[in-house]
Design a protein around this motif. Structure first.
Motif, PDB file in Angstrom:
ATOM      1  N   ARG A  14       0.825  -1.206   0.000  1.00 41.81           N
ATOM      2  CA  ARG A  14       0.000   0.000   0.000  1.00 41.81           C
ATOM      3  C   ARG A  14       0.860   1.257   0.000  1.00 41.81           C
ATOM      4  NH1 ARG A  14      -3.231  -3.458   3.166  1.00 41.81           N
ATOM      5  NH2 ARG A  14      -2.247  -2.787   5.114  1.00 41.81           N
ATOM      6  N   TYR A  15       2.040   1.151   0.627  1.00 43.87           N
ATOM      7  CA  TYR A  15       2.967   2.290   0.592  1.00 43.87           C
ATOM      8  C   TYR A  15       3.472   2.516  -0.829  1.00 43.87           C
ATOM      9  CZ  TYR A  15       7.377   4.806   0.904  1.00 43.87           C
ATOM     10  OH  TYR A  15       8.396   5.692   0.691  1.00 43.87           O
ATOM     11  N   LEU A  16       3.835   1.436  -1.506  1.00 48.58           N
ATOM     12  CA  LEU A  16       4.304   1.574  -2.886  1.00 48.58           C
ATOM     13  C   LEU A  16       3.238   2.195  -3.780  1.00 48.58           C
ATOM     14  CD1 LEU A  16       6.285  -1.729  -3.622  1.00 48.58           C
ATOM     15  CD2 LEU A  16       7.195   0.589  -3.514  1.00 48.58           C
ATOM     16  N   LEU A  17       1.986   1.789  -3.542  1.00 47.45           N
ATOM     17  CA  LEU A  17       0.904   2.305  -4.374  1.00 47.45           C
ATOM     18  C   LEU A  17       0.479   3.710  -3.965  1.00 47.45           C
ATOM     19  CD1 LEU A  17      -1.270  -0.920  -4.742  1.00 47.45           C
ATOM     20  CD2 LEU A  17       0.019   0.245  -6.544  1.00 47.45           C
ATOM     21  N   SER A  18       0.871   4.151  -2.743  1.00 44.71           N
ATOM     22  CA  SER A  18       0.550   5.516  -2.336  1.00 44.71           C
ATOM     23  C   SER A  18       1.442   6.527  -3.037  1.00 44.71           C
ATOM     24  CB  SER A  18       0.705   5.661  -0.814  1.00 44.71           C
ATOM     25  OG  SER A  18       2.078   5.580  -0.428  1.00 44.71           O
ATOM     26  N   LEU A  19       2.597   6.060  -3.509  1.00 44.11           N
ATOM     27  CA  LEU A  19       3.469   6.882  -4.343  1.00 44.11           C
ATOM     28  C   LEU A  19       2.889   6.887  -5.761  1.00 44.11           C
ATOM     29  CD1 LEU A  19       6.841   5.401  -3.045  1.00 44.11           C
ATOM     30  CD2 LEU A  19       5.831   7.587  -2.385  1.00 44.11           C
ATOM     31  N   PRO A  20       3.382   7.740  -6.638  1.00 42.22           N
ATOM     32  CA  PRO A  20       2.832   7.735  -8.009  1.00 42.22           C
ATOM     33  C   PRO A  20       3.254   6.495  -8.791  1.00 42.22           C
ATOM     34  CG  PRO A  20       4.630   9.313  -7.825  1.00 42.22           C
ATOM     35  CD  PRO A  20       4.339   8.834  -6.434  1.00 42.22           C
ATOM     36  N   ASN A  21       2.815   5.330  -8.301  1.00 41.21           N
ATOM     37  CA  ASN A  21       3.079   4.060  -8.968  1.00 41.21           C
ATOM     38  C   ASN A  21       1.756   3.401  -9.332  1.00 41.21           C
ATOM     39  OD1 ASN A  21       5.912   4.098  -8.659  1.00 41.21           O
ATOM     40  ND2 ASN A  21       5.735   3.317  -6.578  1.00 41.21           N
ATOM     41  N   THR A  22       1.716   2.786 -10.467  1.00 48.10           N
ATOM     42  CA  THR A  22       0.588   1.936 -10.808  1.00 48.10           C
ATOM     43  C   THR A  22       0.946   0.489 -10.476  1.00 48.10           C
ATOM     44  OG1 THR A  22       1.371   1.525 -13.063  1.00 48.10           O
ATOM     45  CG2 THR A  22       0.006   3.489 -12.708  1.00 48.10           C
ATOM     46  N   ARG A  23      -0.038  -0.373 -10.479  1.00 44.99           N
ATOM     47  CA  ARG A  23       0.245  -1.794 -10.257  1.00 44.99           C
ATOM     48  C   ARG A  23       1.144  -2.344 -11.366  1.00 44.99           C
ATOM     49  NH1 ARG A  23      -5.087  -4.514  -7.411  1.00 44.99           N
ATOM     50  NH2 ARG A  23      -5.737  -2.654  -6.267  1.00 44.99           N
ATOM     51  N   ARG A  24       0.951  -1.816 -12.566  1.00 44.69           N
ATOM     52  CA  ARG A  24       1.807  -2.234 -13.679  1.00 44.69           C
ATOM     53  C   ARG A  24       3.256  -1.853 -13.399  1.00 44.69           C
ATOM     54  NH1 ARG A  24       3.558   0.951 -17.723  1.00 44.69           N
ATOM     55  NH2 ARG A  24       4.361  -0.028 -19.621  1.00 44.69           N
ATOM     56  N   ASP A  25       3.493  -0.648 -12.854  1.00 47.81           N
ATOM     57  CA  ASP A  25       4.856  -0.221 -12.536  1.00 47.81           C
ATOM     58  C   ASP A  25       5.514  -1.188 -11.556  1.00 47.81           C
ATOM     59  OD1 ASP A  25       4.612   2.035 -14.132  1.00 47.81           O
ATOM     60  OD2 ASP A  25       3.979   3.325 -12.474  1.00 47.81           O
ATOM     61  N   ILE A  26       4.745  -1.632 -10.557  1.00 50.22           N
ATOM     62  CA  ILE A  26       5.297  -2.521  -9.530  1.00 50.22           C
ATOM     63  C   ILE A  26       5.675  -3.864 -10.128  1.00 50.22           C
ATOM     64  CG2 ILE A  26       4.749  -3.794  -7.420  1.00 50.22           C
ATOM     65  CD1 ILE A  26       3.068  -1.373  -6.560  1.00 50.22           C
ATOM     66  N   VAL A  27       4.778  -4.456 -10.908  1.00 49.71           N
ATOM     67  CA  VAL A  27       5.049  -5.772 -11.486  1.00 49.71           C
ATOM     68  C   VAL A  27       6.229  -5.707 -12.449  1.00 49.71           C
ATOM     69  CG1 VAL A  27       4.134  -7.615 -12.953  1.00 49.71           C
ATOM     70  CG2 VAL A  27       2.695  -6.607 -11.182  1.00 49.71           C
ATOM     71  N   LEU A  28       6.210  -4.732 -13.356  1.00 49.65           N
ATOM     72  CA  LEU A  28       7.302  -4.637 -14.334  1.00 49.65           C
ATOM     73  C   LEU A  28       8.618  -4.244 -13.664  1.00 49.65           C
ATOM     74  CD1 LEU A  28       5.582  -2.948 -17.419  1.00 49.65           C
ATOM     75  CD2 LEU A  28       6.029  -5.365 -16.995  1.00 49.65           C
ATOM     76  N   GLY A  29       8.551  -3.363 -12.667  1.00 51.10           N
ATOM     77  CA  GLY A  29       9.767  -2.970 -11.969  1.00 51.10           C
ATOM     78  C   GLY A  29      10.400  -4.134 -11.230  1.00 51.10           C
ATOM     79  N   LYS A  30       9.569  -4.914 -10.538  1.00 53.10           N
ATOM     80  CA  LYS A  30      10.083  -6.096  -9.839  1.00 53.10           C
ATOM     81  C   LYS A  30      10.643  -7.111 -10.841  1.00 53.10           C
ATOM     82  CE  LYS A  30       8.457  -5.274  -5.515  1.00 53.10           C
ATOM     83  NZ  LYS A  30       9.212  -5.345  -4.248  1.00 53.10           N
ATOM     84  N   TYR A  31       9.962  -7.257 -11.964  1.00 53.87           N
ATOM     85  CA  TYR A  31      10.418  -8.199 -12.992  1.00 53.87           C
ATOM     86  C   TYR A  31      11.789  -7.788 -13.508  1.00 53.87           C
ATOM     87  CZ  TYR A  31      10.121 -11.076 -17.281  1.00 53.87           C
ATOM     88  OH  TYR A  31      10.343 -11.984 -18.293  1.00 53.87           O
ATOM     89  N   LEU A  32      11.960  -6.496 -13.791  1.00 58.64           N
ATOM     90  CA  LEU A  32      13.243  -6.024 -14.310  1.00 58.64           C
ATOM     91  C   LEU A  32      14.363  -6.221 -13.297  1.00 58.64           C
ATOM     92  CD1 LEU A  32      12.252  -2.678 -16.116  1.00 58.64           C
ATOM     93  CD2 LEU A  32      12.979  -4.819 -17.175  1.00 58.64           C
ATOM     94  N   SER A  33      14.108  -5.875 -12.035  1.00 59.30           N
ATOM     95  CA  SER A  33      15.166  -5.969 -11.028  1.00 59.30           C
ATOM     96  C   SER A  33      15.535  -7.418 -10.739  1.00 59.30           C
ATOM     97  CB  SER A  33      14.729  -5.265  -9.737  1.00 59.30           C
ATOM     98  OG  SER A  33      13.578  -5.876  -9.183  1.00 59.30           O
ATOM     99  N   ARG A  34      14.532  -8.271 -10.535  1.00 54.38           N
ATOM    100  CA  ARG A  34      14.829  -9.668 -10.229  1.00 54.38           C
ATOM    101  C   ARG A  34      15.436 -10.368 -11.442  1.00 54.38           C
ATOM    102  NH1 ARG A  34      12.760 -10.615  -4.732  1.00 54.38           N
ATOM    103  NH2 ARG A  34      12.177  -8.479  -4.202  1.00 54.38           N
TER     104      ARG A  34
END
Length: 278
Positions: free
Chosen positions: A84-104
């Motif tokens: 919920r903290y990540l989503l409270s920033l200007p992030n979309t759910r797509r940003d989180i999934v793709l960002g995690k995918y890129l980093s991992r």
């Protein structure tokens, strides 16, 4: 924040994980050990043969490395509430999934490339020739397999809401797609063949069931291996039957392996977008 911002933050977090360093070290040691064995007992040690042996012996470990590093990427944050903290920033759910995918994915690829880098040093020291084209091809194909399982783990992590479910899903997928597929007589495909041909007597071609096995990323890797090794390395020449249809060709296997880089992550994003995070 954005996709790259999420990826950067997550990369900094995951690189501190002791489990990442442990599995990286173990895989690098496996590479050195196999190359050391390969130079013993022969006057003409061959790098391509050792790369084939590495792919065979190391194949069950690649999915473990990827799944261990990734399965909690999103599910862990959902269970702890930090999502919920990540989503409270200007992030979309797509940003989180793709960002995690890129980093991992970057961490997983780095682990494999670092291990192959160690292998290249030992090959230069102990073998007559590095065979750089073959070496690069096997390393690249192994990275593809790693990224395929990163995609699977991201998909599972994004689609589940707890650590236990993400762990259960990852373990289950590993058993079905790797352990059981490497033992084809105990696989789901073997059970399906028994039902359709043994009980219902449909008389379906063995080639069709082999294609179903090839839908596993692990088997797709094995089937694509002839694309990167010399033709005299027969260990992985799994499409050597001249009567085999075109859909069992190594090129088709490579396409299937590449598809695994995309489809599970897209499915996970679709499920994550539908999830109630309240």
């Amino acid at each position: 924040m954005s996709v790259l911002s999420v990826a950067k933050k997550d990369f900094l977090d995951i690189r501190r994980s002791k489990s990442v360093w442990i599995v990286s070290g173990l895989y690098a040691l496996l590479v050195v050990f196999l190359f050391y064995l390969g130079r013993s007992g022969t006057s003409e040690p061959n790098v391509a043969s050792q790369l084939s042996a590495l792919a065979s012996v190391g194949l069950p470990f690649i999915p473990i490395i990827a799944l261990m590093m990734v399965y909690l990427a999103i599910a862990g944050e959902r269970e702890s509430g930090s999502i919920r903290y990540l989503l409270s920033l200007p992030n979309t759910r797509r940003d989180i999934v793709l960002g995690k995918y890129l980093s991992r994915g970057a961490v997983g690829a780095s682990v494999i490339l670092a291990a192959f880098g160690v292998g290249a040093v030992t090959a230069v020291l102990w073998y007559p020739s590095l065979e750089p084209t073959v070496f690069a091809g096997v390393a690249g194909l192994t990275v593809l397999l790693t990224l395929a399982y990163v995609s699977v783990a991201i998909g599972i992590s994004a689609a589940t809401g707890s650590r236990s479910r993400a762990m259960a899903g990852s373990i289950g997928f590993y058993i079905v797609s790797t352990l059981m597929m490497l033992l084809p007589t105990f696989s789901i495909v073997a059970a399906l063949k028994y039902v359709l041909n043994g009980r219902l007597e449909l008389g379906l071609s063995d080639h069709l069931f082999e294609f179903l096995r090839m839908l596993s990323p692990t088997i797709a890797f094995r089937k694509a291996f002839p694309l990167v090794v010399p033709s005299d390395i027969e260990t992985f020449m799994t499409n050597g039957d001249p009567s085999a249809p075109a859909y069992l060709a190594p090129e088709v296997a490579l396409v299937i392996l590449v598809a695994w880089l995309v489809v599970p992550a897209v499915f996970g994003l679709w499920q994550f977008n539908r999830a109630d995070l309240g």
